[in-house]
Motif scaffolding. Structure first.
Motif, short mmCIF file in Angstrom:
data_model
loop_
_atom_site.label_atom_id
_atom_site.label_comp_id
_atom_site.label_asym_id
_atom_site.label_seq_id
_atom_site.Cartn_x
_atom_site.Cartn_y
_atom_site.Cartn_z
N LYS A 1 0.55 -1.18 -0.35
CA LYS A 1 0.10 -0.21 -0.15
C LYS A 1 1.05 1.10 -0.07
O LYS A 1 0.91 2.45 -0.50
CB LYS A 1 -1.28 0.53 1.17
N SER A 2 1.73 1.37 -0.07
CA SER A 2 2.67 2.35 0.31
C SER A 2 3.57 2.54 -1.47
O SER A 2 4.05 3.27 -1.16
CB SER A 2 4.25 2.21 1.56
N ASN A 3 3.03 1.95 -2.23
CA ASN A 3 3.68 1.73 -3.43
C ASN A 3 2.75 2.63 -4.41
O ASN A 3 1.58 2.84 -3.79
CB ASN A 3 3.57 0.37 -3.90
N LYS A 4 3.04 3.49 -5.54
CA LYS A 4 2.53 4.48 -5.83
C LYS A 4 1.38 3.66 -6.73
O LYS A 4 0.50 4.33 -8.14
CB LYS A 4 2.99 5.13 -7.15
N PHE A 5 0.96 2.37 -6.98
CA PHE A 5 0.83 1.42 -7.79
C PHE A 5 -0.72 1.31 -7.92
O PHE A 5 -0.81 1.05 -6.49
CB PHE A 5 1.29 0.50 -8.46
N GLY A 6 -2.40 1.09 -8.45
CA GLY A 6 -3.70 0.40 -8.04
C GLY A 6 -4.33 2.22 -7.33
O GLY A 6 -3.56 2.38 -6.63
N ILE A 7 -5.13 1.09 -6.85
CA ILE A 7 -6.80 1.67 -6.47
C ILE A 7 -6.41 0.99 -4.76
O ILE A 7 -6.20 -0.12 -4.79
CB ILE A 7 -7.77 1.44 -7.00
N ALA A 8 -6.76 1.73 -4.24
CA ALA A 8 -6.52 1.09 -2.17
C ALA A 8 -7.66 0.42 -2.57
O ALA A 8 -8.90 0.44 -2.56
CB ALA A 8 -6.94 2.27 -1.12
#
Ligand SMILES: *Cc1c(COP(=O)(O)O)cnc(C)c1O
Length: 430
Positions: A180-187
């Protein structure tokens, strides 16, 4: 005569020693270097096709429908894309440039998934105009922009939501994407609401859900963890009326660089498909987007030893390929096997293999036991993925040539870049 023990090259089925000479399929590596110079990337067509075939066989055996989409960013050279397009593969792209490459190589726009965290409106428009199959969206604002661009184009864009399942893929931090700390994707917390929002927008249609948790992943467990979370989200979205037609598992399956033991594509895919079926989603299409595991071990970088240099601390082999040609060691501290093109007998020394670029990060391998003389040709194995695509012109070095070996034939698929080409578009001041 003493029999010589030749280095074993596990994981490289079409790169092997014949007598004491390294061959790519039926072609001697030394002959390639003589003809095309160094540094040169060389790929085995058979190895690419065989890796692709493993995914195709796994898909064919599965009762679940599987759509194969090669991740172009791993190696985007036209002839490589062409080999895969001819096998019927679709493509996963992350830019308009990659889309143009796919089309130039004979790929079908209708089998193209557009991934990436920062698509521009112009790239979206190009993708809509040629008719890509799906946009993998990464944020609410991107959804709004795509809806507007599709409206202007008079189209309805098919979209999948790329969710961030927050799993640790156990890979290098620079190639981990599913935390979740990565810039990718939707939470995960925002995904269902965003799915509902797509239903309100007239120029997008939600068709899928996607995740991609990282690269060079060597076990199935993180994928199963991510899949469970993704399927939970599909259930939640469908309870609210959405219809998810495809589930995109992303890419990221690792390869053997030195001592890794990743699952085969079959052993990777089978448990994932079984889980999908067991949870009642077996009638959906499953998409996969492998990059590295298709081309990584099909390629090697040929480089010639310029100087042997010993200091009180170390032995160095200075070679003619640098971090501008192959950045993986400098960027990820990647370990790739370095194989001599001709095996010599004699006393092995432990060498750091370094390039000519003016950076201490300019190394290709460390502490390798080799019997070397100046002028010797070396092959840095496992260079087919994230090699040439990441090459730069740092130090005003033209990028390497690329050669595709097919049985006993060699094809120059990209000539070495000349210095004149590097500054051809530059302007001097008046
Ligand atoms: C990079 C990437 C891939 C391919 O990853 P590999 O590790 O090369 O298999 C697939 N999908 C997406 C979205 C990517 O960004």
């Amino acid at each position: 005569m003493k029999t010589q023990i030749l280095p074993a090259l596990p994981g490289h089925p079409h790169i092997a020693y014949v007598d004491t000479s390294l061959h790519i399929e039926q072609v001697n590596a030394s002959a390639i270097a003589e003809t095309f110079g160094t540094p040169t990337y060389v790929y085995s067509r058979t190895a690419i096709e065989q890796a692709a075939r493993q995914y195709m066989d796994a898909a064919a055996r599965s009762p679940v429908k599987v759509a194969l989409r090669y991740a172009v960013k791993a190696n985007s050279t036209l002839a490589v894309l062409q080999v895969l397009a001819r096998q019927g593969w679709g493509f996963d792209i992350v830019s308009g440039g990659e889309l143009q490459r796919v089309l130039a190589a004979g790929g079908e726009a209708g089998k193209v998934v557009f991934s990436g965290v920062g698509k521009t409106a112009a790239e979206m428009r190009l993708a809509l105009d040629v008719g890509v199959e799906c946009f993998n969206l990464e944020s609410p604002n991107e959804l709004a922009v795509l809806n507007r661009v599709a409206q202007q184009a008079g189209k309805v864009a098919q979209v999948a939501l790329r969710v961030n399942p927050d799993v640790d893929a156990g890979t290098h931090p620079y190639i981990s994407t599913g935390l979740k700390s990565n810039k990718f994707g939707i939470a995960q917390e925002q995904a269902v609401a965003l799915a509902m929002q797509t239903a309100l927008l007239p120029h997008v249609r939600l068709v899928g859900i996607a995740s991609h948790i990282g690269s060079q992943i060597t076990s199935v467990e993180p994928y199963l963890d991510a899949l469970d979370k993704v399927l939970d989200l599909v259930e939640a979205m469908e309870r609210k009326g959405a219809q998810i037609e495809h589930i995109d598992l992303g890419g990221g399956l690792g390869i053997r660089y030195s001592h890794e033991t990743p699952p085969t594509p079959q052993d990777w895919l089978a448990p994932l498909l079984a889980r999908i079926a067991a949870r009642g989603f077996g009638h959906r299409t499953v998409m996969v987007e492998p990059g590295r595991s298709i081309v990584g071990n099909a390629g090697a970088l040929l480089t010639r030893t310029l100087y042997l240099k010993s200091t009180p601390a170390k032995h160095f082999a200075v070679v003619d390929a640098g971090m501008n040609d192959l950045i993986r060691p400098a960027l990820y501290e990647a370990e790739q096997v370095v194989a001599p093109a001709e095996v010599r007998t004699g006393l092995a020394l432990h060498y750091d293999i370094v390039g000519p670029v003016c950076e201490s990060a300019d190394w290709l391998a460390r502490d390798r036991a080799l019997v070397l003389e100046e002028g010797d040709l070396l092959a840095v194995l496992s260079s087919g993925a994230y090699g040439m695509v990441m090459a730069s012109n740092y130090n005003s070095r033209g990028r390497p040539a690329e050669v595709l070996v097919d049985g006993a034939s060699t094809h120059l698929i990209r000539p070495r870049e000349t210095v004149e080409q590097l500054y051809a578009s530059e302007r001097l001041l008046p």
